[in-house]
Design a protein around this motif. Sequence first.
Motif, PDB file in Angstrom:
ATOM      1  N   PHE A   1      -5.907 -27.151 -34.946  1.00 37.02           N
ATOM      2  CA  PHE A   1      -7.038 -26.364 -35.429  1.00 37.02           C
ATOM      3  C   PHE A   1      -7.536 -26.895 -36.774  1.00 37.02           C
ATOM      4  O   PHE A   1      -8.729 -27.115 -36.969  1.00 37.02           O
ATOM      5  CB  PHE A   1      -6.617 -24.901 -35.570  1.00 37.02           C
TER       6      PHE A   1
ATOM      7  N   THR B   1      -6.038 -24.173 -42.221  1.00 38.44           N
ATOM      8  CA  THR B   1      -5.616 -23.184 -41.227  1.00 38.44           C
ATOM      9  C   THR B   1      -4.972 -21.986 -41.909  1.00 38.44           C
ATOM     10  O   THR B   1      -5.212 -20.831 -41.530  1.00 38.44           O
ATOM     11  CB  THR B   1      -4.621 -23.817 -40.231  1.00 38.44           C
TER      12      THR B   1
ATOM     13  N   LEU C   1      -6.497 -17.700 -33.137  1.00 39.90           N
ATOM     14  CA  LEU C   1      -5.239 -18.405 -33.375  1.00 39.90           C
ATOM     15  C   LEU C   1      -4.214 -17.457 -33.998  1.00 39.90           C
ATOM     16  O   LEU C   1      -3.027 -17.487 -33.650  1.00 39.90           O
ATOM     17  CB  LEU C   1      -5.488 -19.609 -34.270  1.00 39.90           C
TER      18      LEU C   1
ATOM     19  N   TYR D   1      -8.942 -23.615 -29.998  1.00 41.19           N
ATOM     20  CA  TYR D   1      -9.278 -22.387 -30.719  1.00 41.19           C
ATOM     21  C   TYR D   1     -10.505 -22.590 -31.606  1.00 41.19           C
ATOM     22  O   TYR D   1     -11.305 -21.666 -31.797  1.00 41.19           O
ATOM     23  CB  TYR D   1      -8.094 -21.920 -31.560  1.00 41.19           C
TER      24      TYR D   1
ATOM     25  N   LEU E   1       0.097 -26.690 -33.356  1.00 48.44           N
ATOM     26  CA  LEU E   1      -1.020 -25.764 -33.151  1.00 48.44           C
ATOM     27  C   LEU E   1      -1.858 -25.641 -34.415  1.00 48.44           C
ATOM     28  O   LEU E   1      -3.097 -25.713 -34.375  1.00 48.44           O
ATOM     29  CB  LEU E   1      -0.477 -24.388 -32.744  1.00 48.44           C
ATOM     30  N   ALA E   2      -1.188 -25.480 -35.570  1.00 49.51           N
ATOM     31  CA  ALA E   2      -1.898 -25.358 -36.849  1.00 49.51           C
ATOM     32  C   ALA E   2      -2.664 -26.635 -37.177  1.00 49.51           C
ATOM     33  O   ALA E   2      -3.806 -26.587 -37.646  1.00 49.51           O
ATOM     34  CB  ALA E   2      -0.908 -25.030 -37.969  1.00 49.51           C
TER      35      ALA E   2
ATOM     36  N   GLY F   1      -4.759 -25.929 -30.405  1.00 48.74           N
ATOM     37  CA  GLY F   1      -5.340 -25.649 -31.716  1.00 48.74           C
ATOM     38  C   GLY F   1      -6.786 -26.086 -31.803  1.00 48.74           C
ATOM     39  O   GLY F   1      -7.650 -25.353 -32.307  1.00 48.74           O
TER      40      GLY F   1
END
Length: 272
Positions: free
Chosen positions: A210, A178, A238, A10, A206-207, A7
């Motif tokens: 980022f 996000t 993403l 990205y 992942l969220a 994340g």
Amino acid sequence: MRDFAAGVGYLFQGQRWVARHGRWWGFGMIPALITLVGYVAALAALVVWSGDVADWATPFADHWTSPWQGLLRGLVVVAMVAGGGLLALVTFTAVTLLVGQPFYESLCEKVDASEGGAPQAPDVPLWRELLVSARDSLQVLLRVAGFGLLLFAAGFIPVVGQTVVPVLGVCVSGYYLTAELSAVALQRRGIGQRERLRLLRRRMPLALGFGVGVTLLFLVPFVTVLAMPGAVAGATLLGRELAAPQPEDEPEDGPEGEPGTVAEQPVDFSKE
């Protein structure tokens, strides 16, 4: 941790993408600059008129003696200016995305094209896109406000309020940032807000990777304007991963290798 690092990656990929495409970096800054000018003007007006508003809001203090009258109205002024600044900080991204819907739609399309294209965007009038974006942003802001009140109350708990609560605050802000930034890319794929939030919950590390990176970056004054195009580009990259089919979404092969078939169980008639 791998998803969290991905994340963060990205975010850097998005910044690198706009650095390689300087025209799109400048193009993507236009909505953020427009929003920034509007917010600065509103905050300046608030500072100039805050004294008059404080006088109007506290008529019961007209006959108070010094220093109590000045102290009360000074506290009201400070609260108004601080509240206005906090509101500007919380809503800046949502308002920028709303103002820049056509700009960021084009930016997302360009990023998608450079990475191999994307499904055709839904044929929806601009006014309806703006209406949906405004509704979705309002719902996100209400969620953020709810978590903000809980975290504010928890901030008075000794030790926890000074250690755990700030970390949770950054994580909550990052998750919903996000959600906001990836909305443009996922809307192009016909994915509504409820489904977007489900996808983000399924890939929470992942969220957060980022979003936490974006949150910390946006805390630096005026960096928000410079970093917004790259944040949208990174959120588009993403979003491509979030919208990609996951292994668990694919139907299992049947006994003869035919997708989606169910193995038929032989029937033993001798038992009947």
